[in-house]
Design an enzyme around this catalytic site. Structure first.
Site, PDB file in Angstrom:
ATOM      1  N   ASN A   7     -27.622 -32.098  -8.692  1.00  0.00           N
ATOM      2  CA  ASN A   7     -29.091 -30.965  -8.669  1.00  0.00           C
ATOM      3  C   ASN A   7     -27.977 -29.822  -9.555  1.00  0.00           C
ATOM      4  O   ASN A   7     -27.367 -29.293  -9.106  1.00  0.00           O
ATOM      5  CB  ASN A   7     -29.603 -30.479  -7.925  1.00  0.00           C
ATOM      6  N   ASP A   9     -29.413 -26.599 -10.502  1.00  0.00           N
ATOM      7  CA  ASP A   9     -30.547 -25.738 -10.662  1.00  0.00           C
ATOM      8  C   ASP A   9     -29.123 -24.702 -10.255  1.00  0.00           C
ATOM      9  O   ASP A   9     -29.519 -23.409 -11.517  1.00  0.00           O
ATOM     10  CB  ASP A   9     -31.671 -25.612  -9.939  1.00  0.00           C
ATOM     11  N   HIS A  10     -28.077 -24.840 -10.348  1.00  0.00           N
ATOM     12  CA  HIS A  10     -27.533 -23.458  -9.970  1.00  0.00           C
ATOM     13  C   HIS A  10     -27.038 -22.831 -11.608  1.00  0.00           C
ATOM     14  O   HIS A  10     -26.437 -21.557 -11.699  1.00  0.00           O
ATOM     15  CB  HIS A  10     -26.510 -23.744  -9.192  1.00  0.00           C
ATOM     16  N   ARG A  18     -28.222 -12.798 -16.485  1.00  0.00           N
ATOM     17  CA  ARG A  18     -28.147 -12.417 -17.159  1.00  0.00           C
ATOM     18  C   ARG A  18     -29.098 -12.811 -18.341  1.00  0.00           C
ATOM     19  O   ARG A  18     -28.989 -12.152 -19.049  1.00  0.00           O
ATOM     20  CB  ARG A  18     -26.633 -12.807 -17.910  1.00  0.00           C
ATOM     21  N   HIS A  43     -35.330 -28.576 -10.656  1.00  0.00           N
ATOM     22  CA  HIS A  43     -36.484 -27.766  -9.897  1.00  0.00           C
ATOM     23  C   HIS A  43     -37.194 -27.056 -10.763  1.00  0.00           C
ATOM     24  O   HIS A  43     -36.429 -25.496 -10.856  1.00  0.00           O
ATOM     25  CB  HIS A  43     -35.896 -27.243  -8.450  1.00  0.00           C
ATOM     26  N   ARG A  45     -39.379 -24.742 -10.975  1.00  0.00           N
ATOM     27  CA  ARG A  45     -39.757 -23.270  -9.580  1.00  0.00           C
ATOM     28  C   ARG A  45     -41.275 -22.561 -11.052  1.00  0.00           C
ATOM     29  O   ARG A  45     -41.090 -22.772 -12.059  1.00  0.00           O
ATOM     30  CB  ARG A  45     -39.139 -22.816  -9.448  1.00  0.00           C
ATOM     31  N   ARG A  49     -37.310 -19.601 -11.856  1.00  0.00           N
ATOM     32  CA  ARG A  49     -36.023 -18.763 -11.572  1.00  0.00           C
ATOM     33  C   ARG A  49     -35.154 -18.782 -12.315  1.00  0.00           C
ATOM     34  O   ARG A  49     -33.740 -18.718 -12.110  1.00  0.00           O
ATOM     35  CB  ARG A  49     -36.163 -18.352  -9.798  1.00  0.00           C
ATOM     36  N   HIS A  50     -34.557 -20.507 -12.472  1.00  0.00           N
ATOM     37  CA  HIS A  50     -33.580 -20.688 -12.638  1.00  0.00           C
ATOM     38  C   HIS A  50     -33.897 -21.446 -14.086  1.00  0.00           C
ATOM     39  O   HIS A  50     -33.896 -20.897 -15.162  1.00  0.00           O
ATOM     40  CB  HIS A  50     -32.419 -21.213 -11.460  1.00  0.00           C
ATOM     41  N   GLU A  70     -37.979 -32.531  -9.829  1.00  0.00           N
ATOM     42  CA  GLU A  70     -38.401 -31.270  -8.633  1.00  0.00           C
ATOM     43  C   GLU A  70     -39.408 -30.037  -8.469  1.00  0.00           C
ATOM     44  O   GLU A  70     -38.897 -29.225  -9.910  1.00  0.00           O
ATOM     45  CB  GLU A  70     -37.896 -30.628  -7.594  1.00  0.00           C
ATOM     46  N   THR A 100     -34.511 -21.315  -0.956  1.00  0.00           N
ATOM     47  CA  THR A 100     -34.151 -22.330  -1.856  1.00  0.00           C
ATOM     48  C   THR A 100     -35.827 -23.672  -0.677  1.00  0.00           C
ATOM     49  O   THR A 100     -36.284 -22.907   0.114  1.00  0.00           O
ATOM     50  CB  THR A 100     -32.995 -23.146  -1.089  1.00  0.00           C
ATOM     51  N   THR A 101     -35.782 -24.585  -1.446  1.00  0.00           N
ATOM     52  CA  THR A 101     -36.609 -25.726  -0.329  1.00  0.00           C
ATOM     53  C   THR A 101     -36.737 -25.594   0.860  1.00  0.00           C
ATOM     54  O   THR A 101     -35.846 -25.683   1.183  1.00  0.00           O
ATOM     55  CB  THR A 101     -36.669 -27.011  -1.108  1.00  0.00           C
ATOM     56  N   GLU A 151     -38.431 -38.617  -0.641  1.00  0.00           N
ATOM     57  CA  GLU A 151     -37.065 -37.806  -0.268  1.00  0.00           C
ATOM     58  C   GLU A 151     -36.948 -37.433   1.699  1.00  0.00           C
ATOM     59  O   GLU A 151     -37.388 -36.798   1.570  1.00  0.00           O
ATOM     60  CB  GLU A 151     -36.599 -37.128  -1.005  1.00  0.00           C
ATOM     61  N   HIS A 197     -30.710 -31.820   0.477  1.00  0.00           N
ATOM     62  CA  HIS A 197     -30.539 -31.000   1.377  1.00  0.00           C
ATOM     63  C   HIS A 197     -29.594 -30.568   2.010  1.00  0.00           C
ATOM     64  O   HIS A 197     -29.512 -31.045   3.226  1.00  0.00           O
ATOM     65  CB  HIS A 197     -31.734 -30.332   1.447  1.00  0.00           C
ATOM     66  N   GLY A 198     -29.044 -29.449   1.440  1.00  0.00           N
ATOM     67  CA  GLY A 198     -27.206 -29.293   2.414  1.00  0.00           C
ATOM     68  C   GLY A 198     -26.459 -30.245   2.750  1.00  0.00           C
ATOM     69  O   GLY A 198     -25.499 -30.098   3.578  1.00  0.00           O
ATOM     70  N   GLY A 219     -26.863 -30.634  -4.399  1.00  0.00           N
ATOM     71  CA  GLY A 219     -26.256 -29.358  -5.724  1.00  0.00           C
ATOM     72  C   GLY A 219     -25.533 -28.201  -5.184  1.00  0.00           C
ATOM     73  O   GLY A 219     -24.640 -28.774  -5.644  1.00  0.00           O
ATOM     74  N   HIS A 220     -25.864 -27.592  -3.751  1.00  0.00           N
ATOM     75  CA  HIS A 220     -25.818 -26.651  -4.078  1.00  0.00           C
ATOM     76  C   HIS A 220     -23.419 -27.149  -3.878  1.00  0.00           C
ATOM     77  O   HIS A 220     -22.976 -26.009  -4.196  1.00  0.00           O
ATOM     78  CB  HIS A 220     -25.990 -26.137  -2.469  1.00  0.00           C
TER      79      HIS A 220
HETATM   80  N1  PXP Z   1     -33.758 -32.763  -2.804  1.00  0.00           N
HETATM   81  C1  PXP Z   1     -34.714 -31.511  -2.665  1.00  0.00           C
HETATM   82  C2  PXP Z   1     -35.955 -31.843  -2.178  1.00  0.00           C
HETATM   83  C3  PXP Z   1     -34.223 -29.835  -3.048  1.00  0.00           C
HETATM   84  O1  PXP Z   1     -35.218 -28.901  -3.029  1.00  0.00           O
HETATM   85  C4  PXP Z   1     -33.396 -29.572  -2.758  1.00  0.00           C
HETATM   86  C5  PXP Z   1     -33.255 -28.087  -3.376  1.00  0.00           C
HETATM   87  O2  PXP Z   1     -33.407 -27.608  -4.936  1.00  0.00           O
HETATM   88  C6  PXP Z   1     -31.519 -30.882  -3.028  1.00  0.00           C
HETATM   89  C7  PXP Z   1     -32.594 -31.522  -3.169  1.00  0.00           C
HETATM   90  C8  PXP Z   1     -30.560 -30.401  -3.191  1.00  0.00           C
HETATM   91  O3  PXP Z   1     -29.903 -29.312  -2.070  1.00  0.00           O
HETATM   92  P1  PXP Z   1     -28.207 -29.050  -2.108  1.00  0.00           P
HETATM   93  O4  PXP Z   1     -29.125 -27.774  -3.266  1.00  0.00           O
HETATM   94  O5  PXP Z   1     -28.326 -27.859  -1.076  1.00  0.00           O
HETATM   95  O6  PXP Z   1     -27.296 -29.992  -1.708  1.00  0.00           O
END
Ligand code: PXP
Length: 250
Positions: A7, A9-10, A18, A43, A45, A49-50, A70, A100-101, A151, A197-198, A219-220
């Protein structure tokens, strides 16, 4: 082996800080691909935002592996998906104020809207996934309304396993059992299972070894590590962690 969608997004979050041209999400996707990622997730959104619409369009043009977008199940988003045609769409809940979600969709209470969205996406030959908490009723309902994949939200498992968490082994194991039970329900309903997620380098191994989980969206933690070691190495090290060799490429 379990597939990894990175992911990114970041990367867009840094760019949008910027409203600039850099860093490029297209470059990020190419580097993740070269490092061995099986796909890219973004994602789109409602508040943009990103990730921007144009990012998704550009990514569609260059990603030949797997592009998962997403989005909320709104008419606006479904129209965009049907136009751009990513390989997969993951329907997620969205709250404007959230960082975040925050968890899975309540498929039971939104069944009508989700069924319609899934139907529209399927008719454009887009694989439809629904982000759900590890609750049996939600999994069964996702299958019932026609989703081809779920998921499973791993945020509870992730928070239990984070450094500083005071959770005992029993609590962690019971969350893993809960996830595994949901995987079995999905398998019984013949739908594919993803998770995310996480997830981190430290905690991904136990999730990746669960039967039936085919794909992870992370992602993160990858992008956080990439700020220090570079994206290619960060992705390769996550792949090693998924395979059970954390930091095996160091
Ligand atoms: N899955 C879903 C549905 C999400 O919304 C996200 C965050 O965008 C992720 C996975 C990835 O989560 P993380 O950035 O914490 O790895």
């Amino acid at each position: 082996m379990v597939r990894l969608n990175v992911n990114i997004d970041h990367v867009a979050t840094v760019r949008q800080a910027r409203r600039a041209q850099e860093p490029s999400v297209v470059a990020a996707a190419v580097i993740a691909d070269l490092a061995g990622a099986d796909g890219i997730t973004v994602h789109l959104r409602g508040d943009r935002r990103h990730i921007q619409d144009q990012d998704v369009r550009l990514l569609r043009g260059i990603i030949k592996t797997h592009l998962n977008v997403e989005m909320a199940a709104t008419d606006e988003m479904i129209d965009i998906a049907r136009d751009i045609r990513p390989d997969a769409v993951t329907l997620v809940p969205e709250r404007a104020e959230e960082i975040t979600t925050e968890g899975g969709l309540d498929v039971l209470s939104a069944a009508g809207v989700l069924r319609r969205a899934v139907k529209q996406l399927k008719s454009a030959e887009i694989l439809t996934s629904i982000f759900v908490d590890p609750e049996p009723d939600q999994i069964s309902e996702a299958a019932e309304i026609g989703a081809e994949q779920i998921e499973i939200c791993t945020s509870k498992y992730s928070s239990l396993t984070e450094p500083g968490s005071h959770a005992g082994i029993g609590e962690i194991e019971s969350e893993l059992d809960r996830i595994l039970d949901c995987c079995r329900i999905a398998e019984g309903a013949r739908i594919q299972v993803a998770a995310g997620h996480g997830l981190t380098y430290r905690n991904v191994g136990r999730i990746a070894e669960l039967d039936y989980i085919e794909e992870l969206n992370i992602g993160h933690n990858i992008i956080a590590r990439a700020t220090f070691v570079g994206l290619e190495r960060a992705v390769a090290e996550m792949i090693a962690s998924i395979a059970g060799f954390p930091f095996g490429l160091k």
